[in-house]
Design an enzyme around this catalytic site. Sequence first.
Site, PDB file in Angstrom:
ATOM      1  N   LEU A  65      -7.449  25.818 212.134  1.00 56.78           N
ATOM      2  CA  LEU A  65      -7.232  26.631 210.926  1.00 56.78           C
ATOM      3  C   LEU A  65      -8.569  27.193 210.433  1.00 56.78           C
ATOM      4  CD1 LEU A  65      -4.605  24.351 209.162  1.00 56.78           C
ATOM      5  CD2 LEU A  65      -4.210  26.654 210.056  1.00 56.78           C
ATOM      6  N   GLY A  66      -8.506  28.099 209.468  1.00 58.15           N
ATOM      7  CA  GLY A  66      -9.742  28.645 208.881  1.00 58.15           C
ATOM      8  C   GLY A  66     -10.031  30.084 209.262  1.00 58.15           C
ATOM      9  N   LYS A  78     -23.428  31.653 207.561  1.00 56.02           N
ATOM     10  CA  LYS A  78     -24.213  31.114 206.437  1.00 56.02           C
ATOM     11  C   LYS A  78     -24.981  29.869 206.865  1.00 56.02           C
ATOM     12  CE  LYS A  78     -22.954  34.308 205.172  1.00 56.02           C
ATOM     13  NZ  LYS A  78     -21.992  35.365 205.516  1.00 56.02           N
ATOM     14  N   GLU A 136     -28.520  52.764 213.089  1.00 51.85           N
ATOM     15  CA  GLU A 136     -27.416  53.053 212.155  1.00 51.85           C
ATOM     16  C   GLU A 136     -27.077  54.543 212.211  1.00 51.85           C
ATOM     17  OE1 GLU A 136     -25.184  51.643 209.800  1.00 51.85           O
ATOM     18  OE2 GLU A 136     -24.643  53.747 209.479  1.00 51.85           O
ATOM     19  N   HIS A 162     -33.887  29.652 179.944  1.00 61.08           N
ATOM     20  CA  HIS A 162     -35.217  30.115 180.332  1.00 61.08           C
ATOM     21  C   HIS A 162     -35.986  28.963 180.967  1.00 61.08           C
ATOM     22  CE1 HIS A 162     -39.062  32.187 180.168  1.00 61.08           C
ATOM     23  NE2 HIS A 162     -39.585  31.078 179.670  1.00 61.08           N
TER      24      HIS A 162
END
Length: 465
Positions: free
Chosen positions: A37-38, A50, A203, A444
Amino acid sequence: MSYDLVIIGGGPGGYNCAIRAGQLGLKTAIIESRGKLGGTCLNVGCIPSKALLHASEYFEAATKTFPSMGVKLSGVELDLPQMMKQKEDAVDGLTKGVEFLMRKNKVDYLKGFGTITGKGRVEVAGSDGAKQTLETRNIVIATGSEPTPLPGINIDEERVVSSTGALSLKQVPGKLIVVGAGVIGLELGSVWRRLGAEVTVVEFLDKITPTVDTEIATAFQKILKKQGVKFELGHKVTGVQESGAGLQVTIEPAKGGQARTLDADVVLVAIGRRPFTKGLGLDSIGIKTDARGFIPHDGHLKAGEGVYVLGDATTGAMLAHKAEEEGIAIAQMIAGQWGHVNYDVIPNVIYTYPEVATVGKTEEELKAAGIEYKVGKFQFMANSRARTNHETDGLVKVLEEVATKKVIGVHMVGVGVGEMIGEICVAMEFGASAEDIARTCHAHPTMAEAIREAAKGVDGWVMQS
Ligand code: FAD
Ligand code: NAI
């Protein structure tokens, strides 16, 4: 056996639809042919890419960044088999996790290839050759996509690879030519550059990541160039020939002109993905694909009577979380509940270093649609955390629609922006104005303060630069 819904395809669209359907008490089956699955995402997409991006980022940081931070290392070397193993461990753990979730939600998982044979009927051909037919009130098509081939170029997944081969190269190529400056080309190109390859991206168009806001795409390209990626914009690849141990790639200007050749050890073809509907039996229920092969729907994910479609197999962004949203909506609609996908708030992240994160309309889209808008911008160079971390590349841009005073698009390039975009999605779902974000206290020192400053910029009161 009769089901409330049978889902064909176990990717993020299909398995999330199954989980939600199970939660809602619907009798559900999911059919998946790859043995795990996945889908693309877990097996050969989001997750393995990733895993390699994360590990290769550490490798580059260890060799290039640590010394300037006062951390001296010696003997740093690449252990590619281990890097690949940790990637496979991540994939394995997650795919098994999805299988567990099917059991937990009482979803029947059938290993095999699903074919629709008529209204409410799906035949499953198991890997052992056995066939069975499932009866169902609803069919959900979640069959996903596959890499688009480049005509005349044979992908052998060894030297001329798609993203799948590029996730499992056995050694770092000396020279990697990437065809297509889209998400896959730039993410996987980044992985192999960090590990030592000389990377050239060819590209067709005059800009990289064509759907990204042009100002952000231009800033992003500059950063990648600084890292050593070479670009051949406005060019197309017309051939790949073997040349001794290597390859010769022929490129031509897209608008016509003199051809040239580039040497390569590996060529990655990443010119987009196309829907996968082969063998699905659409004819048996009178469903036709559009000119690009996608299965159209009626605006509510219905492709026909008792048939729904989601994810990469249908129109819209080819993203795991978009497929997931659609899966949830379909399960809810079948259960008689409200189901809705807000296509205006689907974030997009490119997981390079730094990351690109965008949501909503680009400036180009707003101009083309004649929508009046205001802009606020903030450079990470002026953000205190970015300066402290020496991670100052990039900017945040907030776009607000004048007529509604609502944030209509946010575009960022910078370290960690992929996590920061969630704040914007919540704000946009609540119909926030830039002022709402600007008047929200942010911790901050954080990179997210750049979002607050850019939001202030919409009304002309940037304070930190
Ligand atoms: P898929 O995930 O493609 O799943 C469809 C499944 O259906 C497949 O497992 C297939 O085997 C099965 N199937 C097909 N036909 C049949 C049949 N007839 N019977 C049984 N089973 C069938 N998206 C992101 O959001 N973030 C990312 O970081 C990201 N990274 C990516 C990186 C790479 C290298 C690639 C290639 C893609 C990436 N994507 C990413 C895109 C993401 O993987 C897809 O958008 C997502 O997987 C689509 O989900 P899906 O459920 O529609 O289809
Ligand atoms: P893409 O659509 O992102 O980029 C393809 C690029 O190839 C475009 O820039 C296009 O102009 C260019 N191109 C097309 N034909 C060409 C040719 N013949 N020669 C040279 N350039 C050419 O497609 P990509 O990168 O293959 O990714 C496919 C899909 O997978 C994307 O739509 C994306 O949604 C998804 N994905 C998402 C990720 C993420 O969310 N981080 C990561 C990886 C993939």
